[in-house]
Design a protein around this motif. Sequence first.
Motif, mmCIF file in Angstrom:
data_model
loop_
_atom_site.group_PDB
_atom_site.id
_atom_site.type_symbol
_atom_site.label_atom_id
_atom_site.label_comp_id
_atom_site.label_asym_id
_atom_site.label_seq_id
_atom_site.Cartn_x
_atom_site.Cartn_y
_atom_site.Cartn_z
ATOM 1 N N ARG A 289 0.842 -1.199 0.000
ATOM 2 C CA ARG A 289 0.000 0.000 0.000
ATOM 3 C C ARG A 289 0.881 1.255 0.000
ATOM 4 O O ARG A 289 0.868 2.056 0.925
ATOM 5 C CB ARG A 289 -0.887 -0.025 1.240
ATOM 6 N N TRP B 91 -11.482 13.392 -7.340
ATOM 7 C CA TRP B 91 -11.666 13.067 -5.935
ATOM 8 C C TRP B 91 -12.477 14.182 -5.306
ATOM 9 O O TRP B 91 -12.143 15.362 -5.476
ATOM 10 C CB TRP B 91 -10.319 12.952 -5.219
ATOM 11 N N GLU C 219 4.609 12.085 1.054
ATOM 12 C CA GLU C 219 3.298 11.551 1.415
ATOM 13 C C GLU C 219 2.255 12.069 0.431
ATOM 14 O O GLU C 219 2.068 13.274 0.296
ATOM 15 C CB GLU C 219 2.917 11.951 2.847
ATOM 16 N N MET D 277 -1.619 12.537 -0.877
ATOM 17 C CA MET D 277 -2.970 12.663 -0.324
ATOM 18 C C MET D 277 -3.887 13.308 -1.346
ATOM 19 O O MET D 277 -3.430 13.971 -2.267
ATOM 20 C CB MET D 277 -2.940 13.550 0.921
ATOM 21 N N ARG E 44 -9.125 16.130 5.249
ATOM 22 C CA ARG E 44 -9.187 14.768 5.795
ATOM 23 C C ARG E 44 -9.004 13.790 4.637
ATOM 24 O O ARG E 44 -9.799 13.778 3.709
ATOM 25 C CB ARG E 44 -10.523 14.535 6.473
ATOM 26 N N THR E 45 -7.963 12.988 4.721
ATOM 27 C CA THR E 45 -7.646 12.117 3.594
ATOM 28 C C THR E 45 -6.807 10.933 4.049
ATOM 29 O O THR E 45 -6.152 10.980 5.093
ATOM 30 C CB THR E 45 -6.878 12.901 2.503
ATOM 31 N N ARG E 46 -6.838 9.894 3.266
ATOM 32 C CA ARG E 46 -5.907 8.781 3.466
ATOM 33 C C ARG E 46 -4.548 9.209 2.934
ATOM 34 O O ARG E 46 -4.443 10.099 2.099
ATOM 35 C CB ARG E 46 -6.384 7.539 2.712
ATOM 36 N N VAL E 47 -3.508 8.525 3.405
ATOM 37 C CA VAL E 47 -2.143 8.877 3.028
ATOM 38 C C VAL E 47 -1.455 7.656 2.438
ATOM 39 O O VAL E 47 -1.574 6.552 2.969
ATOM 40 C CB VAL E 47 -1.353 9.374 4.261
ATOM 41 N N PHE E 48 -0.747 7.868 1.355
ATOM 42 C CA PHE E 48 0.083 6.833 0.747
ATOM 43 C C PHE E 48 1.510 7.364 0.652
ATOM 44 O O PHE E 48 1.729 8.457 0.127
ATOM 45 C CB PHE E 48 -0.410 6.466 -0.661
ATOM 46 N N PHE F 163 -6.276 5.654 -4.235
ATOM 47 C CA PHE F 163 -7.394 6.019 -3.366
ATOM 48 C C PHE F 163 -8.672 5.261 -3.709
ATOM 49 O O PHE F 163 -9.650 5.328 -2.983
ATOM 50 C CB PHE F 163 -7.636 7.529 -3.420
#
Length: 183
Positions: free
Chosen positions: A21, A120, A137, A139, A144-148, A178
């Motif tokens: 991931r 998005w 990182e 995003m 507010r977001t997920r991080v990869f 995402f």
Amino acid sequence: MEAPPSTQSIDKVSALYNGRRALYAPSVIAEAARLLDALFETAERHGHTRTSDHIGELATAAADATASKHRGPKEHRQAAEIHELHRELTQAFTEEGLTTTRCHVRLGVAVEPLSDGPRWVGRTGLAVALYTNSGWELMVNTSRTRVFTIYAPATAEGAREVAAIVHSILRGTLPDPFRADAR
């Protein structure tokens, strides 16, 4: 000049990284593959072959060791270094033909989505942040977001690789991390 890694090692490392991931810059994949080649050479000097089942963990070791090197700095970055890397990333986005925009992510650089690419949260694009204790990182450009994590060197060249990865996601030529079905 360093010899290029073997295709076999690139394929092994890429297969390992593709199951994770996170995203990996081409230079990180090549670095891990060169390390794997060196590990295989050492194993061969001790009577093992590249195809031996009992040395299969060498690819994992090379991939993990290389990724950990690019996960974040050994010591916290200073504000001046972060500022310089953000400047390099902004320039790299511009060189990729992307349009930077207001960033909703702390210490991030954001880009607008492409007209024919994924979206998005309405018309929101992507953002990349770099902190005192992190690597790159990725995003969605929202609060507010997920991080990869994008494993890439924290250098000008690394910023260019990060910009190319982001551009590929925006074009749809790299899977959108995402999306639930992407990983």
